[in-house]
Every structure is written in structure tokens, then in C-alpha cells.
Write an enzyme that holds these catalytic residues in place. Structure first.
Site, PDB file in Angstrom:
ATOM      1  N   VAL A  73       0.846  -1.017  -0.303  1.00  0.00           N
ATOM      2  CA  VAL A  73       0.194  -0.950   0.349  1.00  0.00           C
ATOM      3  C   VAL A  73       0.431   0.879  -0.496  1.00  0.00           C
ATOM      4  CG1 VAL A  73      -2.283   1.537   1.138  1.00  0.00           C
ATOM      5  CG2 VAL A  73      -1.901  -0.944   1.398  1.00  0.00           C
ATOM      6  N   THR A  75      -0.178   4.380  -2.523  1.00  0.00           N
ATOM      7  CA  THR A  75      -0.620   4.562  -3.540  1.00  0.00           C
ATOM      8  C   THR A  75      -1.910   5.045  -3.555  1.00  0.00           C
ATOM      9  OG1 THR A  75      -1.044   3.767  -5.919  1.00  0.00           O
ATOM     10  CG2 THR A  75       1.223   5.014  -5.504  1.00  0.00           C
ATOM     11  N   ASP A 132       0.398  -6.859  -9.490  1.00  0.00           N
ATOM     12  CA  ASP A 132       0.404  -5.239  -8.908  1.00  0.00           C
ATOM     13  C   ASP A 132      -1.201  -4.485  -8.617  1.00  0.00           C
ATOM     14  OD1 ASP A 132       0.691  -2.270  -8.814  1.00  0.00           O
ATOM     15  OD2 ASP A 132       2.979  -1.973 -10.541  1.00  0.00           O
ATOM     16  N   ILE A 133      -1.733  -4.056  -8.051  1.00  0.00           N
ATOM     17  CA  ILE A 133      -2.905  -3.118  -7.096  1.00  0.00           C
ATOM     18  C   ILE A 133      -2.946  -1.973  -8.282  1.00  0.00           C
ATOM     19  CG2 ILE A 133      -4.440  -3.572  -5.795  1.00  0.00           C
ATOM     20  CD1 ILE A 133      -3.887  -6.154  -6.597  1.00  0.00           C
ATOM     21  N   LYS A 144      -8.324   6.873 -18.108  1.00  0.00           N
ATOM     22  CA  LYS A 144     -10.166   7.423 -17.855  1.00  0.00           C
ATOM     23  C   LYS A 144      -9.991   9.188 -17.932  1.00  0.00           C
ATOM     24  CE  LYS A 144     -14.401   7.957 -15.284  1.00  0.00           C
ATOM     25  NZ  LYS A 144     -14.979   7.075 -13.922  1.00  0.00           N
ATOM     26  N   HIS A 287      -0.676 -22.698 -51.873  1.00  0.00           N
ATOM     27  CA  HIS A 287      -1.416 -23.170 -51.115  1.00  0.00           C
ATOM     28  C   HIS A 287      -1.478 -23.905 -50.352  1.00  0.00           C
ATOM     29  CE1 HIS A 287      -3.089 -21.042 -55.068  1.00  0.00           C
ATOM     30  NE2 HIS A 287      -3.261 -21.749 -55.584  1.00  0.00           N
ATOM     31  N   GLY A 316       5.001 -18.696 -59.049  1.00  0.00           N
ATOM     32  CA  GLY A 316       4.069 -18.277 -58.275  1.00  0.00           C
ATOM     33  C   GLY A 316       3.846 -18.701 -57.149  1.00  0.00           C
ATOM     34  N   ASP A 483      -3.909 -51.515 -49.941  1.00  0.00           N
ATOM     35  CA  ASP A 483      -4.131 -51.104 -51.761  1.00  0.00           C
ATOM     36  C   ASP A 483      -2.928 -50.307 -50.960  1.00  0.00           C
ATOM     37  OD1 ASP A 483      -5.375 -48.711 -49.825  1.00  0.00           O
ATOM     38  OD2 ASP A 483      -7.346 -48.872 -51.034  1.00  0.00           O
ATOM     39  N   ARG A 525       0.880 -39.648 -35.188  1.00  0.00           N
ATOM     40  CA  ARG A 525      -0.002 -39.153 -36.463  1.00  0.00           C
ATOM     41  C   ARG A 525       0.968 -38.265 -36.746  1.00  0.00           C
ATOM     42  NH1 ARG A 525      -6.005 -39.667 -35.453  1.00  0.00           N
ATOM     43  NH2 ARG A 525      -5.881 -37.706 -34.834  1.00  0.00           N
TER      44      ARG A 525
END
Length: 529
Positions: A73, A75, A132-133, A144, A287, A316, A483, A525
């Protein structure tokens, strides 16, 4: 068109300084003092300024209370917050009644919470003490009240502050600009705390992903458009971006990167990072899919081998290297093909001169990357939510490679199998890669069946004049039916690497044995959707 702003007088009377990051604070304090600004400071900041013979008022003198609870404490007091929140003449009478002076400049940064929790030896109590508080409360108060109180939260902004102090004027929108930075700063700070705490269980032990995930990214630029011209887009980077990434890359030359350029460049860079930097690697992407990957004894030969895999698709494309791009390689690329983007950890001066002849080519210097920075997160937005996962960055040393056939791979075959295994995880599933002499010769990916990917990869190899006989094959996930093995056998494939894990593994291995094909299982995998 350059937007012009009106300027306002800038003559702060009182400044409160409270920083944990002491970079530049003494130099700033000296300028403030020279400009006649009264200095107030907290604890260690006050002590440092006093060491340099600057007149400083301790916060405790303003509040009438000493710092207490080990500095927790100091500020949190009306004498401070009323001074920060005061609205000029509107609150002048109230301040005078309570003998409070306005504070019109706040220079502040917060306890180093993120740096603390990033240390391997950090414990829960240390993390809590670095929340920090008072700091966030002051920052939010000043932000603000930005029409009356300026708040600076980053040492990087001190030079601009000093400039305005000396010129005695500021752009009329500067207070609002600082306020936006300040609220973003406290938002990121609270996000870091929330993300940390919500990853802990009741015993303060890490327990996975946070229950509430809050992320912050900084916008680098608006893009011309997204995937298509009718879509707006922008590029944001991580709050703490590391070297060797697109977020930190330097655009050496060329047009602004497009949305699709960035996606493809990221895919190319990620693939290049999978390989050791000991040998030159070249990756060509089209791509978001590789159309050529090769390792060789020089960047030039790595490029030539990668290009030979599929010159048609390379047109490209995006080209990435894991070592410095030299002039000879740069010239060969320009002689061979049209390229959208070239990226490498470093671009030689000779290469820069050569590439400058094609000014529209985007050339990126990423900086070096570290292979020990393994932990990264991937995020993918879905309708109504966000998918988050660890990046697929497992190293070769983490696998348990198991040879499942009687025949064992030679050293050359094993090297090619390792290369193919690194390559296949960067191809969209279902993915099949054929490789020989540390280069891809055929790639099949993005298909709804694995057998179709196997056929496409061989078709591509045939189109480019490669003889698959004696080459190796990698499959990103288990091979479900014989296959695919039959297709590989007919083409003369000598060895196959795959995760294993199918209910038909025994049948798959028997088929490989029958055709004299070596079979290696990885146990892991690499689906890529």
C-alpha cells in the site's frame, strides 16, 4: 494523404513516476526537472532519482501515510487518485479544500508479473507478490482522465515525451493515444494473471489450458483484402514476438504482404523450422501445401532439388530457407521462376542487390530461430468458439522408431525416411510423400482417401521424370488397407514410414514383407487439417 492534427500547449506541473522497469527513467527525470516539473515518486524509483541528485517528493509525503504492508500500500489514497482524476477548473475548488495538488503526468509501469512466472524456479507465492494493485489503478485513472492527465506506460515512449516536453506542445489527440495504450497495457496485464491462475488447481499445480483464455495481439497493418477482394483483413502479431517468426520479420523489399502471402509464408517457415539448421533446407509452398522440400550441401542445391520436384506448382510460390540467402541462389531463383515471397533468416547484401531488380518480389528476413523454443500454441477460430492446441513441434529424438519387417533400412534409407517423415507432417491430410536423396520427388495431399494421395504423389513424380524405384514413402497417419502398399510396391518403393496403429497393422506389415518393402513405425501421427 497525411492527416494533420492541431497542437495544444504542454506544460505539466507535477509528474508522478513509479516504474519497475528503470530503463531511461533517470534521463527522463532530468529532463522533467530541467523543464520545471515537480517530481513525485514511489519507493525504489524515488531512491534511484535521488541517487542522481534529482529533487523528488516521496509519495508518502503527499499522502501523509508511510508505505505499508511491505510496499503493498503506497498510492491507494485520495491525495494521489484525486490528483490524477482532477478535471481542471471543474475540480479545482475540491482539491483546494483538501490541500491536494493535481498530477498532470503519470509515468508508470507495473510489477514484472510475466517475467516472474516465466522463470522455471518461480513459485506460486512469488507470482502472487508480483501482482500489481496500485499501479493498474493509477493507470486506469489517468487514462480515464486523459483530457487532463497524460499517462506513459512504456520506456519506448519516453523519447516522444521528451520531444513534446522540450517543444512545449503536443498533438491534440496525444492524450487519447496514450490512454488507448494504457488500457491495452492493463488489459494485457490482467490477462496474463488470469491465464496463469486459471491453469492452476487447488494445490497451485499447473493443470493444463486456462479455464478462461485471454489473448492480446498488436495490429501491424491493415491488408489490402483477405482471402478474396471482398473481404477486409488485418495482420496482428503476438504481444511478445520472437525472432525467427513472421511477426518479427523485416520486409527487405517488395509489395505489402497479402493475407494469402502471410498464410503461405507461415507454412513455408514452419516447414523450414522442422529441419536442423546444420544443413541448408529449401521449402517451396503453394496454397499452404509444400510442392518441393530438399536438404543439400548449399542453399543453391537445396533450392534446385526442391524446384525439380514440381516446377509447375512452384510458379508463383513461396520459397523459404533455413540459412542465409546468397546472391547465386537469388539469381538462380529469378532465372528459374516467378516467385511471390522469399524468406530466410538472413539475406546477403549481394542477394539484396540482385533481388532489387524484381522490385515486386516480397523478400523477408526473419532472423534466426531457436530449436529449443518448442512450446507454441496454434489457434483456429470456429463458429462460436476457438480451438487451441500445442504446436506440432515434436523433435526426431522424441520418437521411438520401430522397424516392423525382417529387412532393416540401410543408413541412406533411414536418412531418407527421416527426411520424408519431417516433410509429410507439413502436407495436408491425407498426406503421402515420396523422397529420395533428402528431397521430395512426389507429394500427394489433401485427399479424402490415402490411396488417392499415394497415386497423386506417384503421378506427380512421373510427370517430373523421377523414377520412384528405390525411393521411400511417408504417410502422415496409419495405412488402413493393403492397397496403398500394393501401389508403393508396383512403383518400386523400398521403404515406408508411418505411425502404425491400425487394426490391420499385421496385415499391412505382412503385405510389406511380401513385396520386400521395409516398414518403420513411428507411433505418432501428423494430421494437418
Amino acid at each position: 494523404m497525411v492527416q494533420e492534427y492541431a497542437f495544444s500547449a504542454f506544460k505539466p506541473q507535477r509528474a508522478l513516476l513509479s516504474v519497475s522497469d528503470k530503463r531511461g527513467i533517470v534521463e527522463l527525470g532530468k529532463v522533467l526537472h530541467q523543464m520545471g516539473v515537480e517530481l513525485i515518486a514511489t519507493g525504489n524509483t524515488a531512491a534511484l532519482l535521488k541517487e542522481h541528485k534529482l529533487p523528488v517528493i516521496d509519495v508518502s509525503e503527499c499522502t501523509g501515510f508511510p508505505e505499508m504492508l511491505d510496499g503493498r500500500v503506497k498510492t491507494l489514497h485520495p491525495a494521489i487518485h484525486a490528483g490524477i482524476l482532477a478535471r481542471g477548473k471543474k475540480d479545482e475548488k475540491t482539491l483546494k479544500e483538501h490541500s491536494i495538488k493535481p498530477i498532470d503526468l503519470l509515468v508508470i509501469n507495473l510489477y514484472p508479473f510475466e517475467q516472474t512466472i516465466s522463470r522455471p524456479d518461480c513459485n506460486f507465492n512469488e507470482a502472487i507478490e508480483n501482482i500489481d494493485i496500485g499501479g493498474p489503478a493509477m493507470i486506469r485513472s489517468a487514462a480515464k482522465n486523459h483530457a487532463n492527465t497524460f499517462v506513459v506506460v512504456k520506456p519506448e515512449d519516453y523519447a516522444e515525451l521528451i520531444h513534446y516536453l522540450k517543444s512545449r506542445k503536443v498533438p491534440s489527440n496525444w492524450g487519447f493515444t496514450l490512454a488507448k495504450k494504457a488500457f491495452a497495457h492493463t488489459a494485457a496485464y490482467d490477462a496474463a494473471i488470469t491465464n496463469y491462475l486459471t491453469t492452476l488447481d487447488a494445490q497451485h499445480t499447473p493443470c493444463g489450458f486456462p479455464e478462461v483464455l485471454t489473448c492480446q495481439f498488436n495490429k501491424i497493418t491493415d491488408l489490402r483484402y483477405g482471402e478474396n477482394p471482398h473481404q477486409q483483413a488485418a495482420f496482428y502479431v503476438d504481444k511478445k514476438v520472437s525472432s525467427g517468426s513472421l511477426g518479427s520479420a523485416q520486409l527487405i523489399q517488395g509489395k505489402q504482404l497479402s493475407y494469402n502471402n502471410i498464410l503461405d509464408a507461415d507454412a513455408a517457415l514452419d516447414c523450414a523450422k522442422s529441419f536442423s539448421c546444420e544443413k541448408p533446407v529449401c521449402v517451396i509452398i503453394k496454397h499452404a501445401n509444400p510442392c518441393g522440400i530438399a536438404v543439400s550441401d548449399s542453399p543453391l542445391n537445396a533450392y534446385l532439388k526442391a524446384f525439380q520436384c514440381d516446377p509447375t506448382s512452384a510458379y508463383g510460390g513461396i520459397i523459404a530457407f533455413n540459412q542465409k540467402l546468397d546472391g547465386t541462389t537469388a539469381k538462380t531463383i529469378l532465372d528459374n521462376q516467378f516467385v511471390e515471397v522469399i524468406l530466410a533468416p538472413e539475406i546477403s547484401d549481394e542477394a539484396k542487390i540482385i533481388l532489387a531488380g524484381k522490385e515486386n518480389i516480397r523478400v523477408l528476413s526473419t532472423g534466426a530461430w531457436k530449436h529449443d523454443d518448442a512450446f507454441r500454441l496454434n489457434m483456429k477460430k470456429v463458429d462460436g468458439g476457438l480451438l487451441v492446441q500445442e504446436h506440432d513441434s515434436i523433435s526426431l529424438g522424441s520418437y521411438e522408431f520401430k522397424v516392423k519387417t525382417q529387412n532393416k533400412p540401410s543408413e541412406q534409407q533411414m536418412n531418407d525416411l527421416m527426411f520424408a517423415w519431417l516433410a509429410v507432417k507439413h502436407v495436408k491430410s491425407n498426406a503421402i510423400v515420396y523422397a529420395k536423396d533428402a528431397a521430395t520427388i512426389g507429394i500427394g495431399g489433401g485427399q479424402t482417401s490415402r490411396v488417392m494421395s499415394a497415386r497423386i504423389g506417384l503421378w506427380q513424380a512421373a510427370q517430373m521424370g523421377f523414377a520412384p524405384r528405390g525411393s521411400v514413402m511417408a504417410s502422415d497417419a496409419f495405412i488402413p488397407f493393403p492397397d496403398t502398399i500394393e501401389i508403393a510396391a508396383e512403383a518400386g518403393i523400398s521403404a515406408i514410414i508411418q505411425p502404425g496403429g491400425s487394426i490391420r497393422d499385421a496385415q499391412i506389415i505382412a503385405c510389406a514383407e511380401e513385396h520386400g518393402i521395409i516398414m518403420v513405425f513411428t507411433g505418432i501421427r501428423h494430421f494437418k487439417h
